[in-house]
Design a protein around this motif. Structure first.
Motif, PDB file in Angstrom:
ATOM      1  N   THR A   1     -17.768 100.463  -1.556  1.00  0.00           N
ATOM      2  CA  THR A   1     -18.045 101.419  -2.333  1.00  0.00           C
ATOM      3  C   THR A   1     -18.397 102.754  -1.596  1.00  0.00           C
ATOM      4  O   THR A   1     -18.764 102.610  -0.563  1.00  0.00           O
ATOM      5  CB  THR A   1     -19.447 101.267  -3.158  1.00  0.00           C
ATOM      6  OG1 THR A   1     -20.581 100.721  -2.348  1.00  0.00           O
ATOM      7  CG2 THR A   1     -19.008 100.102  -4.431  1.00  0.00           C
ATOM      8  N   GLU A   2     -18.435 103.851  -2.427  1.00  0.00           N
ATOM      9  CA  GLU A   2     -18.928 105.162  -1.639  1.00  0.00           C
ATOM     10  C   GLU A   2     -19.648 105.988  -2.487  1.00  0.00           C
ATOM     11  O   GLU A   2     -19.235 105.860  -3.687  1.00  0.00           O
ATOM     12  CB  GLU A   2     -17.546 105.795  -1.099  1.00  0.00           C
ATOM     13  CG  GLU A   2     -17.952 107.178  -0.243  1.00  0.00           C
ATOM     14  CD  GLU A   2     -16.504 107.833   0.123  1.00  0.00           C
ATOM     15  OE1 GLU A   2     -16.178 107.441   1.493  1.00  0.00           O
ATOM     16  OE2 GLU A   2     -15.618 108.231  -0.471  1.00  0.00           O
ATOM     17  N   HIS A   3     -20.671 106.606  -2.173  1.00  0.00           N
ATOM     18  CA  HIS A   3     -21.561 107.215  -2.961  1.00  0.00           C
ATOM     19  C   HIS A   3     -21.442 108.544  -2.736  1.00  0.00           C
ATOM     20  O   HIS A   3     -21.263 109.311  -1.607  1.00  0.00           O
ATOM     21  CB  HIS A   3     -22.935 106.790  -2.690  1.00  0.00           C
ATOM     22  CG  HIS A   3     -24.026 107.384  -3.682  1.00  0.00           C
ATOM     23  ND1 HIS A   3     -24.628 108.226  -3.492  1.00  0.00           N
ATOM     24  CD2 HIS A   3     -24.205 106.842  -4.870  1.00  0.00           C
ATOM     25  CE1 HIS A   3     -25.541 108.631  -4.733  1.00  0.00           C
ATOM     26  NE2 HIS A   3     -25.182 107.581  -5.584  1.00  0.00           N
ATOM     27  N   MET A   4     -21.052 109.267  -3.959  1.00  0.00           N
ATOM     28  CA  MET A   4     -20.513 110.907  -3.988  1.00  0.00           C
ATOM     29  C   MET A   4     -21.901 111.640  -4.564  1.00  0.00           C
ATOM     30  O   MET A   4     -22.439 111.249  -5.611  1.00  0.00           O
ATOM     31  CB  MET A   4     -19.290 111.103  -4.781  1.00  0.00           C
ATOM     32  CG  MET A   4     -18.197 110.192  -4.258  1.00  0.00           C
ATOM     33  SD  MET A   4     -17.808 110.319  -2.725  1.00  0.00           S
ATOM     34  CE  MET A   4     -16.933 112.041  -2.923  1.00  0.00           C
ATOM     35  N   THR A   5     -22.036 112.781  -4.141  1.00  0.00           N
ATOM     36  CA  THR A   5     -23.174 113.642  -4.765  1.00  0.00           C
ATOM     37  C   THR A   5     -22.512 115.084  -4.858  1.00  0.00           C
ATOM     38  O   THR A   5     -21.708 115.401  -3.623  1.00  0.00           O
ATOM     39  CB  THR A   5     -24.406 113.748  -4.065  1.00  0.00           C
ATOM     40  OG1 THR A   5     -24.947 112.406  -4.063  1.00  0.00           O
ATOM     41  CG2 THR A   5     -25.441 114.462  -4.622  1.00  0.00           C
ATOM     42  N   LEU A   6     -23.065 115.745  -5.505  1.00  0.00           N
ATOM     43  CA  LEU A   6     -22.526 117.219  -5.604  1.00  0.00           C
ATOM     44  C   LEU A   6     -23.462 117.941  -4.690  1.00  0.00           C
ATOM     45  O   LEU A   6     -24.704 118.026  -4.700  1.00  0.00           O
ATOM     46  CB  LEU A   6     -22.778 117.907  -7.397  1.00  0.00           C
ATOM     47  CG  LEU A   6     -22.238 119.398  -7.318  1.00  0.00           C
ATOM     48  CD1 LEU A   6     -20.464 119.328  -7.402  1.00  0.00           C
ATOM     49  CD2 LEU A   6     -22.518 119.777  -8.599  1.00  0.00           C
ATOM     50  N   TYR A   7     -22.862 119.012  -3.808  1.00  0.00           N
ATOM     51  CA  TYR A   7     -23.699 119.667  -2.787  1.00  0.00           C
ATOM     52  C   TYR A   7     -23.348 120.920  -2.807  1.00  0.00           C
ATOM     53  O   TYR A   7     -22.149 121.606  -3.310  1.00  0.00           O
ATOM     54  CB  TYR A   7     -23.240 118.905  -1.212  1.00  0.00           C
ATOM     55  CG  TYR A   7     -24.032 117.796  -1.107  1.00  0.00           C
ATOM     56  CD1 TYR A   7     -25.296 117.675  -0.567  1.00  0.00           C
ATOM     57  CD2 TYR A   7     -23.226 116.492  -1.281  1.00  0.00           C
ATOM     58  CE1 TYR A   7     -25.809 116.335  -0.299  1.00  0.00           C
ATOM     59  CE2 TYR A   7     -23.701 115.332  -0.894  1.00  0.00           C
ATOM     60  CZ  TYR A   7     -24.846 115.244  -0.394  1.00  0.00           C
ATOM     61  OH  TYR A   7     -25.382 114.072  -0.300  1.00  0.00           O
TER      62      TYR A   7
ATOM     63  N   ARG B   1     -27.420 121.002   0.618  1.00  0.00           N
ATOM     64  CA  ARG B   1     -28.610 120.510  -0.398  1.00  0.00           C
ATOM     65  C   ARG B   1     -27.819 119.882  -1.459  1.00  0.00           C
ATOM     66  O   ARG B   1     -26.878 120.091  -1.929  1.00  0.00           O
ATOM     67  CB  ARG B   1     -29.190 121.788  -0.916  1.00  0.00           C
ATOM     68  CG  ARG B   1     -30.342 122.419  -0.016  1.00  0.00           C
ATOM     69  CD  ARG B   1     -31.620 121.553   0.124  1.00  0.00           C
ATOM     70  NE  ARG B   1     -32.461 122.458   0.789  1.00  0.00           N
ATOM     71  CZ  ARG B   1     -32.858 122.419   2.201  1.00  0.00           C
ATOM     72  NH1 ARG B   1     -31.973 121.980   3.071  1.00  0.00           N
ATOM     73  NH2 ARG B   1     -33.795 123.205   2.655  1.00  0.00           N
ATOM     74  N   PRO B   2     -28.278 118.726  -1.869  1.00  0.00           N
ATOM     75  CA  PRO B   2     -27.784 118.133  -3.135  1.00  0.00           C
ATOM     76  C   PRO B   2     -28.180 118.681  -4.285  1.00  0.00           C
ATOM     77  O   PRO B   2     -29.340 119.518  -4.334  1.00  0.00           O
ATOM     78  CB  PRO B   2     -28.338 116.532  -3.282  1.00  0.00           C
ATOM     79  CG  PRO B   2     -29.569 116.911  -2.517  1.00  0.00           C
ATOM     80  CD  PRO B   2     -29.518 117.857  -1.475  1.00  0.00           C
ATOM     81  N   VAL B   3     -27.289 118.788  -5.400  1.00  0.00           N
ATOM     82  CA  VAL B   3     -27.572 119.679  -6.630  1.00  0.00           C
ATOM     83  C   VAL B   3     -27.409 118.620  -7.717  1.00  0.00           C
ATOM     84  O   VAL B   3     -26.752 117.916  -8.056  1.00  0.00           O
ATOM     85  CB  VAL B   3     -26.396 120.636  -6.889  1.00  0.00           C
ATOM     86  CG1 VAL B   3     -26.357 121.400  -8.050  1.00  0.00           C
ATOM     87  CG2 VAL B   3     -26.120 121.455  -5.687  1.00  0.00           C
ATOM     88  N   ALA B   4     -28.691 118.662  -8.486  1.00  0.00           N
ATOM     89  CA  ALA B   4     -28.994 117.868  -9.694  1.00  0.00           C
ATOM     90  C   ALA B   4     -28.575 116.355  -9.277  1.00  0.00           C
ATOM     91  O   ALA B   4     -27.723 115.916 -10.092  1.00  0.00           O
ATOM     92  CB  ALA B   4     -28.364 118.375 -10.924  1.00  0.00           C
ATOM     93  N   ALA B   5     -28.970 115.813  -8.192  1.00  0.00           N
ATOM     94  CA  ALA B   5     -28.285 114.542  -7.919  1.00  0.00           C
ATOM     95  C   ALA B   5     -28.581 113.438  -8.715  1.00  0.00           C
ATOM     96  O   ALA B   5     -27.604 112.544  -8.940  1.00  0.00           O
ATOM     97  CB  ALA B   5     -29.075 114.166  -6.346  1.00  0.00           C
ATOM     98  N   ALA B   6     -29.650 113.613  -9.569  1.00  0.00           N
ATOM     99  CA  ALA B   6     -29.773 112.328 -10.579  1.00  0.00           C
ATOM    100  C   ALA B   6     -28.719 112.322 -11.619  1.00  0.00           C
ATOM    101  O   ALA B   6     -28.364 111.299 -12.144  1.00  0.00           O
ATOM    102  CB  ALA B   6     -31.138 112.366 -11.237  1.00  0.00           C
TER     103      ALA B   6
END
Length: 310
Positions: free
Chosen positions: A177-183, A267-272
């Motif tokens: 798996t790969e975890h993705m976040t909006l930055y 910076r992560p953006v609204a990561a949750a």
């Protein structure tokens, strides 16, 4: 007077056109085969036209009345299936003659496979080299849609891609798996925003977004947030560059973002709300069955990645 055959010798391009023709007929037309081949309808139409020019025959009817094979097309389809069966049978027989595995294994990868701590492709390559030291490797880095198309048309043996929309022509073995976040990058309007703020509070749709230009989990995640792409990329390196500029929001794998995150430049953006996990899988063709060296490498991949691949 009988016409002279237009094809005096078959090239790799001819065989690829034949494979595409078979997929189109099995899907029942150009539109239906777009997903299977991962190429656009106009490109598929050109490939069929090129094959018709090569054989000097009209193979199919296409238009408002739908797709259908001509009588000549039916005969060419039967001959095409025999041709591919012979080629695949020849390759398998030659492979089986050798006590040791030989030949070339063509592997496809997507960006940043080496930096994901969950990816153990290097271990699989090491294991494979022990059992098949005489097999040469060819490794290509391409977008997932290109890799899937090459597996489907037989010009690549095995590829590792993020699972998005599964093709009925391919067999999938989940690996990692790969975890993705909006930055966002330093200088962006959201860079100093409250890290606990919601996506709605931040009004994400009002900011420029950079995303992949092909169907992928990345594209779906952006669409779910109502983001409209202001920049399209093919590789994660280009995406990373746009996010670093401070002008665009964009998704990055957390393992890719981590170095700049530690240095305070991302910076992560609204990561949750924006984060998601993507599964990467090894893909091979279902038919004909992969040859021995491809199956051996697939076993090495499964052993290297443990439980998810079982």
């Amino acid at each position: 007077m009988a016409k002279l055959a237009l094809i005096r010798s078959l090239s790799d391009i001819d065989i690829r056109l034949v494979r595409i023709f078979i997929v189109v007929t099995e899907c029942g037309g150009f539109a239906a085969s777009e997903l299977e081949l991962n190429i656009g309808r106009s490109t598929i139409s050109k490939h069929i036209s090129d094959l018709e020019a090569r054989v000097g025959l009209k193979l199919c009817n296409r238009g408002p009345s739908g797709f259908s094979l001509t009588p000549e097309g039916e005969q060419v389809l039967a001959a095409a299936r025999k041709l591919l069966s012979s080629i695949d049978g020849f390759q398998s027989e030659i492979d089986n003659i050798h006590t040791n595995l030989t030949g070339t294994l063509r592997i496809g990868l997507f960006d940043q496979s080496t930096t994901n701590p969950n990816a153990h492709i290097h271990k699989a390559i090491r294991s494979f080299d022990h059992v098949a030291p005489d097999v040469a490797l060819e490794i290509a880095l391409d977008p997932p849609s290109t890799l899937e198309a090459r597996i489907a048309d037989g010009t690549m043996d095995v590829a590792i891609v993020p699972v998005h929309r599964k093709s009925t022509l391919l067999a999938y073995t989940p690996l990692y798996t790969e975890h993705m976040t909006l930055y966002c990058g330093e200088g962006h309007l959201l860079f100093d925003a409250d890290p606990d703020a919601s996506a709605a509070d931040l009004d994400l749709s009002g900011h420029k977004y950079a995303g992949y230009a092909f169907n992928s989990p990345n594209m779906k995640a952006g669409q779910n947030l109502g983001l409209k792409r202001a920049a399209r990329v093919q590789e994660e390196e280009a995406l990373f560059l746009l996010i670093q500029s401070g002008c665009y929001l964009g998704y990055l794998a957390d393992h890719v973002a981590r170095p700049l995150l530690r240095r305070g430049r991302l910076r992560p953006v609204a990561a949750a709300e924006t984060s998601y996990a993507s599964t990467f899988a090894a893909i091979v063709r279902k038919k004909p069955l992969p040859d021995r060296k491809t199956l051996e490498f697939l076993e090495c991949l499964k052993a290297a990645h443990g439980n998810l691949a079982q």
